[in-house]
Design a protein around this motif. Structure first.
Motif: not given
Length: 522
Positions: A348-353, A332-336, A342-344, A299-305
């Motif tokens: 994100f994953v909590k909103q997936k219900k 450098d790549t994603i700006g954070i 991880q916090r973001k 799910t981290m990769i889902e969020y990233l992509t």
């Protein structure tokens, strides 16, 4: 991940290959040794071979140079040659002894293997029924070569070696995994030592989702090569899991088990930390933890992509290949940085219900006691609850005596008794309804089971039989083709498909199926 060998004072005496005799040990400059091992750890076989051959020409009596040569040959899949070189290497370093044992065990387990090739892959397997795997492996891997190559912008120039091991014992000997690791985690394949290694699905009672697993491991191969082995474990696993079904144009990566584990973990505030996933997900304590970890990183990769597009992965890999630190390459790549990411991700994953499905648990891996034995598996032994197991055993006896209504009652009692959802029990129940021609009831039961365990071979095959009996040839074919991709060693499925292709007048498909059936029909 990486393992840089120490400088090894090795001594070689009389190498009986195409190498000159060695009379003394000469240590290489530490910088040379480190550079050689670094190329090998990067899986940069071409550069490593050139570098090592240059060293051998310059230092023809150096034990260190020959040890590097052995590592290169092992990386290339030349197990016999690596074994011959290492027989002449002596030294007190634990790395030498460990590597010798690994190479020797690998050579012993594979020396009688047969070899086949496709356009971009080399397959090694035990002669006999495992040859059937080549057809299906070629289908998934050549498709993965195209699909994943486009996503990651990487197409290996060399053919990728794939080794199928006949059972868990042989697989354990050539990998870092113990038999307990395999049983607990359910790990049946690895991408290591510049190749893909996998346990044959023929050694398991019902096979397993080995074709997606092959694509998963090939993703690891791409990630290692393109990043020069600089990608952290958690992201390795997340990317491989997230993309493992793309070869068949399927974007659903989160299985019901993974969703249940992650939903429960978020609710209980129990998650596996990224550091806690080291050194391997296969080393986690429980099967539930393995599925939870996979759910987290995928799910981290889902969020990233979702935020940055699939191309972000290729960009990150290219930065890592230039020896940028992961933290710097990430920011450098994603700006954070990783902490903010991880916090973001958690938001994100909590909103997936995500949903928790009561009674769902990892199905585990169940191996045959003897691959050559035709004796059917005692499936009731796989049921954890003792009372449910006893009721299932009773139901099996009643069914064997054609007391179908009585068997139906016992199977239903077993289901009601068990707190865990059992696809085995639901299959037994559905098969009774199939025998008594209560097709609608059987279909409802099987669909429910497939919703939770979509790759359970018995359910797919029973669904194929249901539609075969009711004359729905197309759906019967679809389910039998899905079943055979999970377990190509089930002769009944081959026979059914040959019959279906005959009905459809699909001559080429029937001929191919007949050929494939011949591999396992002994």
């Amino acid at each position: 991940m990486k393992h840089i060998f120490l400088t090894i004072s090795a001594c070689l005496v009389g190498l009986i290959l195409a190498f000159p005799p060695i009379t003394s040990a000469i240590e290489l400059p530490p910088g040379k040794v480190y550079a050689g091992h670094k190329l090998i750890d990067d899986w940069n076989t071409e550069a490593a071979e050139h570098f090592t051959n240059t060293l051998l020409n310059k230092y023809p009596k150096s034990g260190d140079a020959y040890f590097l040569k052995a590592r290169v040959e092992f990386l290339k899949g030349n197990h016999e040659l690596a074994t011959k070189i290492l027989k002449q290497v002596t030294g007190n370093h634990s790395e030498v002894h460990e590597f010798k044992n690994l190479v020797y065990e690998t050579y012993e387990e594979t020396k009688l293997f047969s070899t086949s090739e496709s356009k971009h892959f080399i397959y090694r397997y035990q002669k006999g029924s495992d040859e059937i795997l080549v057809h299906y492996a070629t289908k998934v891997l050549e498709k993965s070569y195209k699909v994943l190559g486009k996503i990651f912008n990487y197409y290996p120039k060399e053919k990728v070696l794939v080794e199928f091991y006949p059972n868990r014992e042989s697989f354990s000997k050539v990998s870092p995994l113990t038999l307990d690791d395999i049983a607990i985690s359910g790990t049946v394949a690895l991408c290591k030592y510049n190749r893909i290694m996998m346990i044959s699905p023929g050694s398991l009672v019902r096979g397993y989702n080995w074709m997606d697993t092959l694509s998963h491991e090939y993703t690891h191969y791409i990630l290692t090569k393109k990043s020069r082995n600089n990608l952290p474990l958690w992201m390795h696993e997340g990317i491989a899991k997230y993309f493992e079904t793309r070869w068949r144009n399927n974007y659903v990566y989160l299985t019901p088990i993974m969703e249940t584990m992650l939903a429960g973990g978020l609710q209980k505030n129990y998650l596996i930390s990224l550091d806690g996933m080291m050194p391997s997900l296969a080393k986690l304590k429980t099967a539930e933890d393995v599925q939870l970890a996979y759910a987290e990183v995928a799910t981290m990769i889902e969020y990233l992509t979702q935020v940055h597009g699939d191309e972000v992965i290729s960009t990150l890999l290219e930065k890592l290949a230039k020896e940028e630190s992961f933290d710097l390459a990430m920011s450098d790549t994603i700006g954070i940085n990783l902490d903010i990411f991880q916090r973001k991700w958690k938001n994100f994953v909590k909103q997936k219900k995500l949903k928790t499905i009561p009674g769902l648990k990892p199905p585990g891996v169940h191996f045959k006691a003897d691959r050559l034995s035709g004796e059917p598996s005692k499936e009731y032994r796989e049921i954890d609850d003792r009372k449910s197991r006893d009721l299932t055993f009773l139901g099996d006896i009643l069914q064997s005596r054609n007391f179908y209504k009585a068997a139906l009652i016992e199977y239903q009692r077993a289901i009601d008794q068990s707190q865990a959802f059992s696809p085995i029990l639901h299959n037994k129940l559905a098969k009774i309804h199939l025998i008594t021609k209560e097709y609608n009831k059987a279909e409802v039961i099987l669909n429910r089971s497939l919703n939770y365990y979509p790759m359970f071979h018995s359910t797919l095959a029973t669904m194929g039989e249901l539609y075969f009996d009711t004359g729905d040839t197309k759906r019967s074919r679809d389910f039998y083709e899905r079943a055979i991709q999970v377990n190509p060693f089930n002769p009944f499925v081959h026979i059914r498909l040959m019959t279906i292709y005959q009905k459809l007048k699909w001559k080429k498909e029937k001929e191919l199926q007949t050929k494939l059936f011949g591999y396992i029909d002994h």
